[in-house]
Enzyme design. Structure first.
Site, mmCIF file in Angstrom:
data_model
loop_
_atom_site.group_PDB
_atom_site.id
_atom_site.type_symbol
_atom_site.label_atom_id
_atom_site.label_comp_id
_atom_site.label_asym_id
_atom_site.label_seq_id
_atom_site.Cartn_x
_atom_site.Cartn_y
_atom_site.Cartn_z
ATOM 1 N N PRO A 51 -46.023 35.139 16.819
ATOM 2 C CA PRO A 51 -45.856 35.722 18.149
ATOM 3 C C PRO A 51 -46.030 37.235 18.164
ATOM 4 C CG PRO A 51 -43.710 35.136 17.243
ATOM 5 C CD PRO A 51 -44.752 34.699 16.241
ATOM 6 N N CYS A 52 -47.258 37.676 18.130
ATOM 7 C CA CYS A 52 -47.507 39.123 18.084
ATOM 8 C C CYS A 52 -47.011 39.798 19.355
ATOM 9 C CB CYS A 52 -48.986 39.407 17.871
ATOM 10 S SG CYS A 52 -50.067 38.011 18.055
#
Length: 104
Positions: free
Chosen positions: A58-59
């Site tokens: 989950p950047c």
DNA sequence: CCGTTGACTCTTT
DNA sequence: AAAAGAGCCAACG
């Protein structure tokens, strides 16, 4: 820094990022700090070239140290929507989404 | 006090 | 081998 046990720098980054709890955000610096490095830049770069799906890494939960959003390889609005969906809100200042501040 | 410049760090192209 | 990339900090004007 080359004391990387078996995994590359960027794999370490993915591991840390993927361990960020839902509804929480972490800064590039904190991630680099956990790796005993100061390569905040390399962290961002690793996420930019990230070969993993967003659901695994989950950047969008990674922001700048001054709590601004920072950049995003795909649509910046995507980042905003995903974070809002997790209960995180922003101070939408100006017309540049990358400068919006995360409310804490 | 503010904005700009430069130095630092590491991976990938 | 050289430069760029989703950043951070210190120093200078």
């Amino acid at each position: 820094m080359n004391n990387i046990p078996n995994k590359t720098f960027n794999e370490q980054v993915y591991e840390i990022v993927s361990s960020i709890p839902k509804g929480y955000v972490m800064t590039y610096k904190q991630i680099a700090n956990k790796l005993n490095c100061r390569a905040y830049r390399a962290v961002g770069n690793a996420l930019n070239k990230n070969p993993h799906p967003i659901s695994k890494v989950p950047c969008h939960r990674v922001i700048k140290t001054n709590l601004e959003l920072g950049g995003y390889a795909w649509d910046i609005m995507r980042k905003v929507e995903l974070l809002e969906a997790e209960g995180i809100t922003f101070k939408k200042i100006g017309y540049d989404p990358s400068k919006w501040i995360v409310k804490r």
